[in-house]
Design an enzyme around this catalytic site. Structure first.
Site, PDB file in Angstrom:
ATOM      1  N   THR A 410       0.773  -1.237   0.000  1.00 44.35           N
ATOM      2  CA  THR A 410       0.000   0.000   0.000  1.00 44.35           C
ATOM      3  C   THR A 410       0.803   1.285   0.000  1.00 44.35           C
ATOM      4  O   THR A 410       2.020   1.313   0.152  1.00 44.35           O
ATOM      5  CB  THR A 410      -1.040   0.078   1.140  1.00 44.35           C
ATOM      6  N   THR A 428      -3.760   0.552  -2.757  1.00 47.39           N
ATOM      7  CA  THR A 428      -2.913  -0.633  -2.702  1.00 47.39           C
ATOM      8  C   THR A 428      -3.049  -1.532  -3.925  1.00 47.39           C
ATOM      9  O   THR A 428      -4.095  -1.542  -4.587  1.00 47.39           O
ATOM     10  CB  THR A 428      -3.255  -1.467  -1.441  1.00 47.39           C
ATOM     11  N   ASP A 457      -5.734 -11.510   0.754  1.00 49.53           N
ATOM     12  CA  ASP A 457      -6.166 -10.959   2.045  1.00 49.53           C
ATOM     13  C   ASP A 457      -7.327 -11.757   2.640  1.00 49.53           C
ATOM     14  O   ASP A 457      -7.674 -11.572   3.805  1.00 49.53           O
ATOM     15  CB  ASP A 457      -6.583  -9.494   1.901  1.00 49.53           C
ATOM     16  N   SER A 483      -6.509  -3.937   6.225  1.00 48.33           N
ATOM     17  CA  SER A 483      -6.011  -3.228   7.404  1.00 48.33           C
ATOM     18  C   SER A 483      -5.858  -1.734   7.148  1.00 48.33           C
ATOM     19  O   SER A 483      -5.428  -0.999   8.038  1.00 48.33           O
ATOM     20  CB  SER A 483      -4.652  -3.795   7.828  1.00 48.33           C
ATOM     21  N   GLY A 505       1.733  -0.685   5.079  1.00 48.29           N
ATOM     22  CA  GLY A 505       2.437  -1.574   5.990  1.00 48.29           C
ATOM     23  C   GLY A 505       1.719  -2.853   6.361  1.00 48.29           C
ATOM     24  O   GLY A 505       1.979  -3.408   7.426  1.00 48.29           O
TER      25      GLY A 505
END
Length: 599
Positions: A410, A428, A457, A483, A505
């Site tokens: 991302t 991302t 994911d 996230s 991250g």
């Protein structure tokens, strides 16, 4: 423009710090470290843009100088990032955009979706075992329906001031003229083994001898320029039908090892969503603020708010920094709060179009009584086990917690414009270089754009040993849990926007964003100083501390409290804008190449 001095001499800090003595068992960071470059901090009076690459930042600032809106600038920034930071985001991926129009906060969801032909066994082998993660990533099977362009078009229809096509001009010109390969892009290319296996990517990113182009090499991408011209002329329809759509589908379905099921119908049916932002009061630095985050399918907004809310209910909440760093007692309370939040995240959070919130409302996970009960579990020693909570009205736990697995990538963009609008957008393609598949509509033209690996994911394991399904399992048309945590903060009394922040991250996005909020709102730091702070966090297991940034005494004190401490690279890439004294102060993460620009 006023430049702010660096608060501490970084070289002296690094020399004074001892590395925690531990052997890492965590997965490597989503993107490799590429150095630490001191940033000055910035201050502007009218508008500001913070993004992960100077060329992208300046493109956004130029749009604002023409009278464009924050959304206009974000589109220009994203198109340039597609070119100059291809490892992190682009038109082949997705994004979450949190936007303030002067009256209300909107959450624009451009998350990718699973193709209609997949099922929950997508990432299982013939024996029903999860595929090796790296093998699943670099494949056609991992590619979700791209959503970034469609989402940005939706936001532009509501909040754009300049013509859609104008916003593509900076990226098109740069793609044709070429840009200098940056140290970070070169570093990540040099570490790649999967990307060179794609012929289009190999011909574009690498020399004939197989080595990546050196730093400073002028890289031109005429194929991306042609693609962007089509999107500029036709809008998001260019991504869902015609030559670009055909090329995307062919690339996915013709993968030589693990082809995917993406179809033209999947591209045509994709719809961005406008969701209700999750906003709630938070006590910060002696005053109340309104913290707004992104709702599911992102877990970031809820997890960040839970961590801050739980931490505020502990005695350590009022602790300040010790010699410029968080102390052991504070880190203990923060880590326990984050373990509680991550337990809820693994249990409950998934695409709300497929999974109901506990008790029927995601805000119950942030209810004061619920947070009081959860915070009471935080004691003087590390909790041996952490279980998900049961919000009021929540039914028995019908889902299985999602097993831990890597999360990636991302880029983040924060913008405030001269019209009083603000946005935070995290964008991302998932892992570094996504699925390692580069799309071209004309093989005779160098370049193209990369596709996401967003479907990794999802939980590879669809159910537990008892047969209980995982909420975030693969299902047709579903958006995978994220996230990403784009965040806007407002003065609770006046409603004035105070902050825009976020970070890349992987799952550590949650901690990097929380650190930016804590540093600025609770400890009163300039946003640059807040981003400079050493990174820390836990994904439910060990307490992770940024390598070479914490003294040995802190590590030993945490170990005495029962924590397993690991020293790891924590390559955040946060951006933050903070309103103080009538000006916008800007910070860009020293671990990446971003800057802040404006007037």
């Amino acid at each position: 423009m006023k430049r702010w001095p660096y608060p501490l001499v970084l070289s002296l800090l690094l020399a004074a710090c001892a590395q925690p003595p531990a052997t890492p068992t965590q997965p490597p960071p989503p993107e490799a470290a590429s150095g630490y470059t001191a940033k000055p901090g910035w201050s502007f009076g009218r508008f500001a843009v913070a993004a992960a690459n100077p060329l992208a930042t300046e493109a956004g600032a130029a749009i604002l100088r023409e009278g464009g809106s924050a959304v206009d600038a974000a589109i220009a920034v994203q198109m340039v990032l597609t070119l100059v930071e291809p490892q992190s985001s682009g038109i082949g991926g997705g994004a979450f955009l949190l936007h303030w129009n002067g009256r209300r906060v909107q959450a624009f969801d451009g998350r990718e979706t699973a193709p209609a032909a997949v099922d929950e066994r997508l990432f299982l082998d013939a024996q029903g075992k999860p595929l090796p993660f790296a093998q699943a990533v670099a494949s056609g099977r991992s590619v979700g329906v791209p959503g970034a362009v469609a989402m940005l078009a939706l936001a532009h229809r509501q909040h754009g001031r300049l013509p859609w096509a104008r916003l593509f001009d900076p990226a098109i010109a740069l793609a044709e003229r070429g840009f200098a390969v940056s140290p970070r892009l070169h570093t990540l290319l040099a570490a790649e083994t999967a990307l060179p296996q794609d012929p289009v990517a190999r011909a574009y990113f690498f020399r004939a001898d197989g080595q990546p182009h050196p730093v400073g090499h002028v890289l031109r991408n005429p194929e991306l320029a042609a693609v962007l011209r089509q999107i500029a002329a036709l809008g998001p329809q260019a991504m869902s039908e015609g030559p670009i759509a055909n090329a995307i589908v062919a690339k996915v379905r013709q993968h030589p090892r693990l082809p995917g099921a993406l179809s033209l119908d999947d591209l045509r049916r994709y719809q961005p969503r406008e969701r209700e932002a999750l906003c709630q009061p938070q006590r910060a630095g002696g005053r109340w603020v309104r913290l707004c985050g992104f709702p599911p399918p992102s877990s970031g907004g809820i997890a960040v708010a839970q961590i801050l809310g739980l931490l505020s209910r502990t005695p350590q909440a009022l602790a300040g920094l010790r010699e410029g760093k968080p102390g052991a007692d504070w880190l203990h309370a923060y880590t326990e709060a984050s373990r509680l939040a991550f337990a809820d995240r693994a249990q409950y959070l998934a695409d709300p179009d497929f999974v109901s919130a506990p008790g029927g409302d995601w805000r119950l996970l942030l209810d004061p009584d619920y947070l009081n009960a959860r915070a009471a579990l935080i004691g003087p020693q590390r909790m041996p086990q952490v279980a998900p909570g049961r919000p009021a009205g929540g039914a028995a736990l019908a889902f299985a917690p999602m097993p831990a697995q890597p999360e990636s990538g991302t880029s983040h963009i924060s913008i405030v414009d001269a019209h009083g609008h603000a946005l935070a957008m995290t964008t991302t393609i998932e892992a570094a270089f996504g699925a390692r598949l580069m799309v071209t509509t004309d093989p005779s033209r160098p370049g193209g754009f990369l596709l996401n690996n967003e479907l990794t994911d999802f939980s590879f394991t669809p159910a537990d040993a008892q047969g209980r399904p995982v909420a975030n399992r693969v299902q047709p048309g579903k958006r995978p849990r994220s996230s990403m945590a784009p965040t806007l903060v407002f003065d609770a009394e006046t409603g004035e926007p105070l902050m825009s922040a976020g970070s890349p991250g992987g799952a550590l996005i949650i901690h990097y964003t929380a650190k930016a909020l804590l540093g600025t709102l609770h400890w009163g730091l300039h946003p640059q100083a807040a981003l400079d702070l050493p990174n820390f966090g836990s994904l439910g297991g060990p307490l992770l501390l940024e390598k070479d940034r914490f003294p040995a005494a802190t590590v030993q004190a945490l170990q005495a409290l029962g924590h397993t401490v690991e020293a790891v690279d924590m390559t955040s890439g946060a951006q933050a804008l903070v309103r103080r004294g009538g000006r916008w102060l800007g910070g860009a993460d020293p671990r990446r190449e971003g800057i802040v620009s404006g007037d």
